[in-house]
Design a protein around this motif. Sequence first.
Motif, mmCIF file in Angstrom:
data_model
loop_
_atom_site.group_PDB
_atom_site.id
_atom_site.type_symbol
_atom_site.label_atom_id
_atom_site.label_comp_id
_atom_site.label_asym_id
_atom_site.label_seq_id
_atom_site.Cartn_x
_atom_site.Cartn_y
_atom_site.Cartn_z
ATOM 1 N N PHE A 1 3.047 3.425 -2.553
ATOM 2 C CA PHE A 1 1.793 3.772 -4.283
ATOM 3 C C PHE A 1 0.874 4.362 -3.297
ATOM 4 C CE2 PHE A 1 -1.238 2.760 -6.338
ATOM 5 C CZ PHE A 1 -1.169 1.808 -7.429
ATOM 6 N N ASN A 2 0.439 4.395 -2.363
ATOM 7 C CA ASN A 2 -0.993 5.203 -1.695
ATOM 8 C C ASN A 2 -0.392 6.622 -1.872
ATOM 9 O OD1 ASN A 2 -2.294 3.508 -1.137
ATOM 10 N ND2 ASN A 2 -2.317 3.659 1.411
ATOM 11 N N ALA A 3 1.345 6.926 -1.438
ATOM 12 C CA ALA A 3 1.795 8.768 -1.515
ATOM 13 C C ALA A 3 1.489 9.014 -2.776
ATOM 14 C CB ALA A 3 2.846 7.992 -1.131
ATOM 15 N N ILE B 1 1.245 8.917 -9.523
ATOM 16 C CA ILE B 1 0.951 7.293 -9.829
ATOM 17 C C ILE B 1 1.163 7.277 -11.542
ATOM 18 C CG2 ILE B 1 -1.547 6.770 -9.500
ATOM 19 C CD1 ILE B 1 1.248 4.586 -8.519
ATOM 20 N N VAL C 1 -0.138 7.623 -5.366
ATOM 21 C CA VAL C 1 -2.063 8.547 -5.716
ATOM 22 C C VAL C 1 -2.290 10.032 -5.199
ATOM 23 C CG1 VAL C 1 -4.118 7.849 -5.729
ATOM 24 C CG2 VAL C 1 -2.235 5.794 -5.840
ATOM 25 N N ARG C 2 -1.619 9.587 -3.812
ATOM 26 C CA ARG C 2 -1.809 11.148 -3.185
ATOM 27 C C ARG C 2 -1.244 12.397 -4.001
ATOM 28 N NH1 ARG C 2 -1.038 7.939 1.165
ATOM 29 N NH2 ARG C 2 -3.139 7.159 2.524
ATOM 30 N N HIS D 1 0.838 -0.978 -0.022
ATOM 31 C CA HIS D 1 0.153 0.244 -0.348
ATOM 32 C C HIS D 1 0.706 1.129 -0.391
ATOM 33 C CE1 HIS D 1 -3.580 -3.009 0.446
ATOM 34 N NE2 HIS D 1 -2.575 -3.160 1.576
ATOM 35 N N GLU D 2 2.063 1.299 0.631
ATOM 36 C CA GLU D 2 3.096 2.295 0.264
ATOM 37 C C GLU D 2 4.360 1.821 -0.157
ATOM 38 O OE1 GLU D 2 2.400 5.230 1.297
ATOM 39 O OE2 GLU D 2 0.297 5.405 1.836
ATOM 40 N N TRP E 1 -3.566 -7.067 -1.925
ATOM 41 C CA TRP E 1 -2.971 -5.698 -2.273
ATOM 42 C C TRP E 1 -2.505 -6.196 -3.815
ATOM 43 C CZ3 TRP E 1 1.807 -4.516 0.602
ATOM 44 C CH2 TRP E 1 2.107 -5.690 2.012
ATOM 45 N N ARG E 2 -2.398 -4.125 -3.775
ATOM 46 C CA ARG E 2 -2.681 -3.944 -5.247
ATOM 47 C C ARG E 2 -1.440 -4.642 -5.858
ATOM 48 N NH1 ARG E 2 -2.517 1.176 -2.855
ATOM 49 N NH2 ARG E 2 -4.060 2.549 -3.248
#
Length: 101
Positions: A14-16, A23, A18-19, A11-12, A47-48
Amino acid sequence: MRMLVNIRIPHEPFNAFVRDGTIGAVLTQILEDTKPEAAYFTEQSGWRGAVLIVDLDDPSRVPALAEPWFLKFNADCEFRIVMLADDLKKAGLEALGAKWK
């Protein structure tokens, strides 16, 4: 040699990406650089994930395929040799079966 690359992305960070809105650019850069025949994005055990089909002319190219995923996403990558049906037809299974009865 055709390979299936199975990628599990935590998730991290990747999430950062996206935010902060980057991405798309990060994924585009990786895919343009690695030039997979096909790229599928999916969920893998919560998971992605991504599944790529790549054709390698030299095994020394494996790090160039994996490092972007490792370095940008701390992802896990698995590499599997895969064949098309025509490749399997050329494998000589009948002769191998006769030899190893």
